[in-house]
Design a protein around this motif. Sequence first.
Motif, PDB file in Angstrom:
ATOM      1  N   GLU A   1       0.852  -1.186   0.000  1.00 55.25           N
ATOM      2  CA  GLU A   1       0.000   0.000   0.000  1.00 55.25           C
ATOM      3  C   GLU A   1       0.886   1.233   0.000  1.00 55.25           C
ATOM      4  OE1 GLU A   1      -3.105   0.006  -0.474  1.00 55.25           O
ATOM      5  OE2 GLU A   1      -3.353  -2.161  -0.336  1.00 55.25           O
ATOM      6  N   PRO A   2       1.218   1.799  -1.167  1.00 51.06           N
ATOM      7  CA  PRO A   2       2.166   2.911  -1.227  1.00 51.06           C
ATOM      8  C   PRO A   2       1.691   4.147  -0.480  1.00 51.06           C
ATOM      9  CG  PRO A   2       1.108   2.546  -3.358  1.00 51.06           C
ATOM     10  CD  PRO A   2       0.748   1.388  -2.491  1.00 51.06           C
ATOM     11  N   ARG A   3       0.385   4.289  -0.278  1.00 45.89           N
ATOM     12  CA  ARG A   3      -0.106   5.472   0.433  1.00 45.89           C
ATOM     13  C   ARG A   3       0.391   5.499   1.875  1.00 45.89           C
ATOM     14  NH1 ARG A   3      -6.498   3.790   0.797  1.00 45.89           N
ATOM     15  NH2 ARG A   3      -6.192   1.865   1.989  1.00 45.89           N
ATOM     16  N   ASP A   4       0.857   4.338   2.411  1.00 41.72           N
ATOM     17  CA  ASP A   4       1.401   4.324   3.762  1.00 41.72           C
ATOM     18  C   ASP A   4       2.644   5.198   3.880  1.00 41.72           C
ATOM     19  OD1 ASP A   4      -0.591   2.576   4.406  1.00 41.72           O
ATOM     20  OD2 ASP A   4       0.665   0.775   4.399  1.00 41.72           O
TER      21      ASP A   4
ATOM     22  N   GLU B   1      -3.428   3.888  -8.723  1.00 39.75           N
ATOM     23  CA  GLU B   1      -2.671   2.977  -7.864  1.00 39.75           C
ATOM     24  C   GLU B   1      -1.231   2.846  -8.354  1.00 39.75           C
ATOM     25  OE1 GLU B   1      -2.863   0.135  -4.529  1.00 39.75           O
ATOM     26  OE2 GLU B   1      -4.190   1.713  -5.241  1.00 39.75           O
ATOM     27  N   GLY B   2      -1.040   2.658  -9.642  1.00 38.90           N
ATOM     28  CA  GLY B   2       0.300   2.519 -10.187  1.00 38.90           C
ATOM     29  C   GLY B   2       1.121   3.788 -10.057  1.00 38.90           C
ATOM     30  N   GLN B   3       0.482   4.947 -10.233  1.00 40.93           N
ATOM     31  CA  GLN B   3       1.188   6.213 -10.093  1.00 40.93           C
ATOM     32  C   GLN B   3       1.623   6.452  -8.651  1.00 40.93           C
ATOM     33  OE1 GLN B   3      -1.947   8.587 -11.828  1.00 40.93           O
ATOM     34  NE2 GLN B   3      -0.797   8.900 -13.722  1.00 40.93           N
ATOM     35  N   ARG B   4       0.764   6.099  -7.686  1.00 40.41           N
ATOM     36  CA  ARG B   4       1.150   6.240  -6.281  1.00 40.41           C
ATOM     37  C   ARG B   4       2.327   5.341  -5.948  1.00 40.41           C
ATOM     38  NH1 ARG B   4      -4.423   6.788  -5.153  1.00 40.41           N
ATOM     39  NH2 ARG B   4      -4.613   4.555  -4.735  1.00 40.41           N
ATOM     40  N   LEU B   5       2.332   4.131  -6.514  1.00 44.44           N
ATOM     41  CA  LEU B   5       3.436   3.222  -6.271  1.00 44.44           C
ATOM     42  C   LEU B   5       4.742   3.798  -6.811  1.00 44.44           C
ATOM     43  CD1 LEU B   5       3.360  -0.586  -6.494  1.00 44.44           C
ATOM     44  CD2 LEU B   5       5.225   0.616  -7.606  1.00 44.44           C
ATOM     45  N   ALA B   6       4.688   4.383  -7.994  1.00 46.54           N
ATOM     46  CA  ALA B   6       5.890   4.979  -8.574  1.00 46.54           C
ATOM     47  C   ALA B   6       6.404   6.134  -7.709  1.00 46.54           C
ATOM     48  CB  ALA B   6       5.600   5.458  -9.994  1.00 46.54           C
TER      49      ALA B   6
END
Length: 542
Positions: free
Chosen positions: A374-377, A424-429
Amino acid sequence: MIRFDQVSVTYDDAAGPALTGVDLTVDEGELCLLVGPSGVGKSTLLGTVSGLVPHFSGGTLHGTVTVAGRDTRTHRPRELADVVGTVGQDPLAHFVTDTVEDELAYGMESLGLPPDTMRRRVEETLDLLGLAALRERPIATLSGGQQQRVAIGSVLTAHPRVLVLDEPTSALDPAAAEEVLAVLQRLVHDLGTTVLLAEHRLERVVQYADQVIVLPAPGEAPLVGEPAAMMAASPVHPPVVALGRLAGWSPLPLSVRDARRRAGTLRDRLAPEPAPGGAAEPAAPDAAAPPVGRAEGLTVRRDRTDALRGVDLAVRPGESVALMGRNGAGKSTLLSAFVGLHEPAAGTVRVGDAVPHRTRPAELLRRVGLVPQEPRDLLYADTVAAECEAADRDADAPRGTCRALVTRLLPGVADATHPRDLSEGQRLALALAVILTASPPLILLDEPTRGLDYAAKARLVEVLRALAADGHAIVLATHDVELAAELAHRVVILADGEVVADGPTAEVVVSSPAFAPQVAKVLAPLPYLTVPQVAHALGAGA
């Protein structure tokens, strides 16, 4: 069943429309696949079907979207709930109860179904998705892939006429993904359910689609047609299609079976060539160098259960290691132990000469970095620019270091964009760029390609290869067999918290039907794993 009539969507303060010129029909009982690069509006298009766009997302919707005759502009999502079931990219945002069984029943309670009907449907769904053993488990204790299956199951219990799914297999291991897709196939073929899904891992799903909608670029009208024809025009396509393009096959194959039937001549051309290699191959690490991360006899106990048992793993500078295995095998737990989130019940874990759970976070940041599922973490600022500035400060890096990484991984994202507005993919990047800013010797990634299209994944592979070439060690927990084939020197397979395989990528994945990439399956017994390897061999033999 679903009708788009000259639909366009423009969000407030956006420079241009997120969608434009959508004019198409999805028939009843059809599995329709929505494809396109990240950020072209796939989630927006799905949201117009469920009514989330514009009722909850804001913005302006022009044109008309009707589902089973209901106009989604005049019917709010709750008024569509009996005909449309939706599963978004983030399963955690989907849940409203604490346990698996309660979550499966909640949607039916909202629709007022009789208790005996609810009980029967819960049991059916538990069996369909392989969740029976988890029925009493708290959702918070499940792995990411298990949570994804629960999210899908909570929608299926209501028996909607239309299913809308955004990246339904992104967090699933190959076997679990096949189970979910088999369920979707059964719903389409046996019950006449209409399924509209967006998916980046096209190698898993394109062969099952009746129709493909391609969104080529932001602001461009979609292309609609038969899967093979759309794959010929699509900017994103799976490895088996890329292999077909390279070999000049027409029509293009959509499955491994189709490709194998045509691959005899190609295998004959490749058989005399030397072992696969080329400029795209990862450089071999220094086997004599001391490890930057090591686990010895590592046992981690969670809720009185051994999540890891006696795990041995050493990672050296310049080495890329893929952790693979079914959902719940212990991959995320192992990564978490390297950043000090779990204290060993037995054995040891080291990052350099540091013990992670006894090391201050500010010091550990320069030794090891973890990009979680969960990249938002990791993201807490109001804009991309603020996230980058904070990452530069925390890492004592030159100003602009993080922003340069974001630009490389995800071109075109504006500084003023709020992280929650990213896909989701952009947040991960963005989260990966934040971690890489400190340039730690050991880089850990948990499902790094979840939500990434093929172009973004190629950019990620390029960045990670460059980091490995500079001496960074990389460990990634992944269900993406194509990523492991392209990037990893070694593959480590976990099962029930134990290491069951550890060896060179080509040896481990080719011997496992579940983890072999598409090219390996098509060209077996030849030792090719990726399309670039085949292209290099054909070029060398020309």
